[in-house]
Design a protein around this motif. Structure first.
Motif, PDB file in Angstrom:
ATOM      1  N   ARG A  49      11.148 -77.380  66.461  1.00 59.24           N
ATOM      2  CA  ARG A  49      12.141 -76.757  67.015  1.00 59.24           C
ATOM      3  C   ARG A  49      13.318 -76.237  66.069  1.00 59.24           C
ATOM      4  NH1 ARG A  49      10.683 -79.202  71.717  1.00 59.24           N
ATOM      5  NH2 ARG A  49      12.106 -81.038  70.923  1.00 59.24           N
ATOM      6  N   GLN A  50      13.606 -77.247  65.257  1.00 58.92           N
ATOM      7  CA  GLN A  50      14.825 -77.545  64.221  1.00 58.92           C
ATOM      8  C   GLN A  50      14.668 -76.272  63.283  1.00 58.92           C
ATOM      9  OE1 GLN A  50      14.889 -81.675  63.539  1.00 58.92           O
ATOM     10  NE2 GLN A  50      16.615 -82.152  65.460  1.00 58.92           N
ATOM     11  N   GLY A  51      13.855 -76.098  63.307  1.00 58.76           N
ATOM     12  CA  GLY A  51      13.273 -74.871  62.119  1.00 58.76           C
ATOM     13  C   GLY A  51      12.792 -75.691  61.055  1.00 58.76           C
ATOM     14  N   VAL A  52      12.428 -76.790  60.900  1.00 64.77           N
ATOM     15  CA  VAL A  52      11.416 -77.009  59.933  1.00 64.77           C
ATOM     16  C   VAL A  52      10.250 -76.281  59.204  1.00 64.77           C
ATOM     17  CG1 VAL A  52      10.753 -79.579  58.728  1.00 64.77           C
ATOM     18  CG2 VAL A  52      12.448 -79.547  60.087  1.00 64.77           C
ATOM     19  N   LYS A  53       9.746 -75.742  58.537  1.00 65.50           N
ATOM     20  CA  LYS A  53       8.518 -74.823  58.200  1.00 65.50           C
ATOM     21  C   LYS A  53       7.195 -76.192  58.073  1.00 65.50           C
ATOM     22  CE  LYS A  53       9.162 -70.510  57.045  1.00 65.50           C
ATOM     23  NZ  LYS A  53       8.957 -70.579  58.044  1.00 65.50           N
ATOM     24  N   LYS A  54       6.221 -75.658  58.755  1.00 64.62           N
ATOM     25  CA  LYS A  54       4.806 -76.724  59.116  1.00 64.62           C
ATOM     26  C   LYS A  54       3.730 -75.294  58.568  1.00 64.62           C
ATOM     27  CE  LYS A  54       7.140 -80.771  60.627  1.00 64.62           C
ATOM     28  NZ  LYS A  54       6.772 -81.751  59.587  1.00 64.62           N
ATOM     29  N   PRO A  55       2.494 -76.153  58.007  1.00 65.30           N
ATOM     30  CA  PRO A  55       1.666 -75.470  59.270  1.00 65.30           C
ATOM     31  C   PRO A  55       0.947 -75.016  59.509  1.00 65.30           C
ATOM     32  CG  PRO A  55       1.570 -77.612  57.621  1.00 65.30           C
ATOM     33  CD  PRO A  55       2.565 -77.703  58.378  1.00 65.30           C
ATOM     34  N   PHE A  56       1.832 -75.225  60.783  1.00 58.31           N
ATOM     35  CA  PHE A  56       1.690 -74.273  62.040  1.00 58.31           C
ATOM     36  C   PHE A  56       2.421 -74.518  62.816  1.00 58.31           C
ATOM     37  CE2 PHE A  56       1.419 -79.160  61.694  1.00 58.31           C
ATOM     38  CZ  PHE A  56       2.855 -79.512  62.473  1.00 58.31           C
ATOM     39  N   THR A  57       2.284 -73.542  63.503  1.00 52.18           N
ATOM     40  CA  THR A  57       3.763 -72.980  64.375  1.00 52.18           C
ATOM     41  C   THR A  57       3.952 -73.958  65.712  1.00 52.18           C
ATOM     42  OG1 THR A  57       1.923 -71.087  65.286  1.00 52.18           O
ATOM     43  CG2 THR A  57       3.563 -70.556  63.591  1.00 52.18           C
ATOM     44  N   GLU A  58       3.070 -74.583  66.773  1.00 52.19           N
ATOM     45  CA  GLU A  58       3.167 -75.289  68.002  1.00 52.19           C
ATOM     46  C   GLU A  58       2.384 -76.517  67.699  1.00 52.19           C
ATOM     47  OE1 GLU A  58       1.111 -73.627  71.524  1.00 52.19           O
ATOM     48  OE2 GLU A  58       0.243 -72.631  70.409  1.00 52.19           O
ATOM     49  N   ILE A  59       2.484 -77.762  68.970  1.00 54.85           N
ATOM     50  CA  ILE A  59       1.562 -79.034  68.693  1.00 54.85           C
ATOM     51  C   ILE A  59       0.500 -78.556  69.459  1.00 54.85           C
ATOM     52  CG2 ILE A  59       1.769 -80.962  69.460  1.00 54.85           C
ATOM     53  CD1 ILE A  59       2.290 -80.630  66.839  1.00 54.85           C
TER      54      ILE A  59
END
Lengths: 496, 496
Positions: free
Chosen positions: B53-63
């Motif tokens: 939600r805070q915009g941190v980049k992850k290798p996925f877009t949702e949990i």
């Protein structure tokens, strides 16, 4: 225990009966639990209702349940705004209906947005929906004149009872003389004695002062604590404000003194504040323990541990059936708070409709919103009627010889003291009943009025009381009070 | 303990900090509680969601929350009939709306008639609304081919968890070697281990047979019981059928053998049957313990004590958020049953919307009623999709080297076994984690998929599993299974 199992195996070979779970083998703590509000008197009331339905002739035509603070069962209407929002949450197709005001729709949409899958049918976090915890925290801030509240210290619950049980469960430890002692007011709401029996903690009674309208007396608190130290480790002090069953509303001075006492004596404070909107008496005002604690400044504000409980079941809404509530914890050890979060996670989450209702309670329509006017009118009507009923109760009882009733300053109950003639006390003894239980049972059999004997809440030895709700509609309540007064006079005569 | 209190008094005089409630002084039983389904893995998932939600980049877009059986959170739609009736119960003004079918209105009116003050906002009897208990009893009779059920043996509850905790609370007694021992399957649903820790009872593990699709093995049950007798008094046998987390559906023969065993060994039977409508595998069928018990005739039918649990949270309705459930007790000692009624009265009553939902579940629209067709279609759709997802899960997992998944015969979960390379096990050890927890955490960090490690449910030493729900929508589930398979391959390579 091996021998019992072998007996059972033997019995099975012989085809004989032998229960695993009996009164002798069951949890002895559960056996010791008593809960007067739904105890033997209610059982008898239900039997009488059954008989009435079967056409058995009685000196009355209906049972009046004045035993429990169940406003809607007594005819109080739910708040329209609350139920409209909830209906839309339950069945979102209604969001497109022209029959609901805009603010109702916005509110329902906001709640659904915060639910998993946008549905009340999904689990929530165990501590409740985060948005609702935030709304609760803002409500507490407004209530307490701007003193901050942290949403992470708010845990939603299945009614206040559930939260009270959870906090007690954390606090109970030790064996023998090191067992946790919990100070509770006498008279008390019997959830406390029941919970302590179930959890095998030590109940430490402090008596409220009937002569001073059931005020909390510091010297008595000190006496109770001092005596308890010989038999347990007192670690918790429970207060109920406004009082149940007493109807007493504590003064700010009293609350300050209680906080100072708890701090000095090393007691965790539990403040049952579910009647916080139910204050009727002129000059009485609700002061939350949290607010007073914070205003006292350090070291109290920064160190004294407190848990404060609220509910959707009382006040002006009376939504008992939805089982919504919350606890705010203050100055709780961070590690313990994690343990609390873990403990409640086992029960998954509080019922979501109750959470949604709690959200509306802490966040009612604003003056600018279309539902405000009706909401305000409904709320005022309920509270004004309760105030009138509180006054009427006190008045009628105090006109009766042999009955004395302290002012019902708040909450939903009167707890009048009744004189019972010695022959009635003796008769009760012969029947193996507490004298006020005998009185209440006779009252029930003759009038259909169901009230709870004082012995279920605790009282000074040799005094007799009963708890009666002020919830029946005004005219019905008047009749009921008259009936009760007459019955008491007759009962007194009969046993004199 | 007196010294601690004095320390605190001393501290207060010095203005120093000293919490009453700390990890050291809190209830040690609560400290021992663990509940993996909402444990550390979920905490991490929530943190990751926050970061997203805070915009941190992850290798996925949702949990993807595949950790808990929460159907509606995964997009399953509620049954229209249920929600329509409930909306009318919540806001009875809608009873005059032309937009609801007649049977919906009749059903809502019937429920409201049975409520105090004709409102969901009133308390009900602690065991639930009598009419709903009667409807539940009739449902049980129909389900069990006409074998009678007594409404007075049915207690409505706040979800099945609440009822399971209540029955365990009754059964727990004794000290030291006389403490109540409770046999639970391994793997288990961690409510059981958590409840036993909280109640300070002895957990006795019996292992389900992974080689035989997680079947219950009588010899293993006998072994577990025999060994437990040295350290406790085993009095309770818990079974979960259909199995959670195993997905196993017990055969009638197995149930008969379990009942015979319980009877011979003097064990109170607790049958967790909340997935009774969730049976997918060809040749599998749900048999209730009550039915089998009764068909076995005396002495079993007349003497063996049984508690069977059901819920509105699973099956085709998935109404977890409403917290509705019930327990039927069979052959329970009459005096103990009174104690049970007393114990639950302290918590006042189960949430009334959940009770109302339970009534609709046990009493759905009849073929002659206007809502029947849609109800039936919605129900079938959910169950057919669940069956397809159960099959797909088994299939995809078993195509992957190093993953083995037993058939998901029923319930809502797969519990595949994963091979983890020795270096991964070693790395986990260094981190102080169970090896499968390490695997699941890595999976979560890299893919956003949240599943629960097998160590949270229990497993044979040296084997590793995870529990994953089959609830995501079919196409999403397919992707998710593929992702998981790929991740496992990569993980295996990385640590080989």
């Amino acid at each position: 225990m091996a021998s019992r199992v072998n007996d059972r195996s033997q019995a099975s070979r012989n085809g004989l009966k032998g229960k695993v779970l009996t009164l002798d083998t069951m949890n002895p703590c559960v056996r010791r639990v008593e809960y007067a509000v739904r105890g033997p008197i209610l059982q008898r009331a239900l039997e009488l209702e059954q008989e009435l339905r079967q056409g058995v002739k009685k000196p009355f035509t209906e049972i009046i349940h004045a035993n429990i603070g169940d406003a809607q069962a007594m005819g109080q209407r739910p708040i329209t705004f609350f139920r409209q929002v909830l209906a839309l949450c339950v069945y979102p197709n209604l969001l497109s209906s022209p029959d609901f005001p805009d603010d109702v729709k916005r509110r329902a949409e906001r709640i659904l947005q915060a639910c998993g899958g946008h549905s009340l049918g999904a689990y929530t976090m165990s501590s409740g929906i985060q948005m609702i915890r935030e709304d609760v925290a803002q409500y507490i801030e407004r209530r307490d004149g701007g003193i901050p509240a942290d949403p992470n210290n708010v845990f939603l619950s299945t009614g206040a009872s559930d939260a009270i049980l959870t906090v007690l469960r954390l606090l109970v430890a030790g064996e023998g003389r090191a067992r946790t002692g919990v100070l509770i007011p006498i008279p008390q709401y019997p959830l406390y004695s029941a919970a302590l029996a179930e959890l095998d903690a030590v109940q430490v009674d402090y008596y409220l002062d009937e002569e001073r309208a059931w005020a909390l007396d510091l010297a008595e608190l000190r006496r109770a604590l001092g005596q308890a130290r010989d038999r347990c480790c007192p670690r918790v002090l429970c207060v109920i404000n406004p009082g149940n069953p007493t109807g007493q509303v504590q003064t700010r001075e009293c609350i300050e003194a209680v906080i100072r006492f708890a701090f000095e004596e090393g007691l965790f404070l539990m403040a049952d504040e579910v009647y916080q909107d139910n204050v009727y008496a002129e000059g009485s005002q609700f002061h939350s323990f949290k607010k007073v604690l914070m205003e006292m400044g350090p070291p109290y504000a920064t160190q004294q541990e407190l848990a404060s409980f609220h509910s959707v079941s009382k006040c002006y809404m009376g939504e008992c059936g939805f089982r919504g509530g919350y606890v705010e914890v203050v100055n709780m050890d961070a590690e313990v708070q994690k343990q609390m979060a873990k403990l409640i996670s086992v029960r998954l989450c509080p019922p979501v409709p109750g959470q949604a209702l709690m959200d509306m309670v802490v966040n009612p329509p604003a003056p600018s919103e279309p539902s405000f006017k009706q909401f305000q009118a409904e709320r005022q009507e309920v509270l004004a009627e309760l105030a009138a009923k509180a006054k009427l109760t006190e008045q009628v009882f105090n006109e009766a010889p042999g009955i004395h009733c302290n002012p019902v300053q708040g909450a939903m109950y009167s707890f009048p003291r009744v004189q019972l003639p010695p022959r009635a006390v003796q008769r009760a003894q012969e029947l193996g009943l507490a004298a006020d239980m005998f009185f209440c049972l006779c009252l029930l059999e003759e009038t259909g009025i169901c009230v709870v004997p004082g012995s279920g809440f605790g009282q000074q030895e040799g005094t007799y009381h009963f708890r009666m709700t002020i919830l029946p509609p005004l005219e019905k309540l008047r009749l009921l009070l008259e009936k009760l007064r007459h019955f008491h006079a007759k009962f007194t005569q009969e046993y004199s």
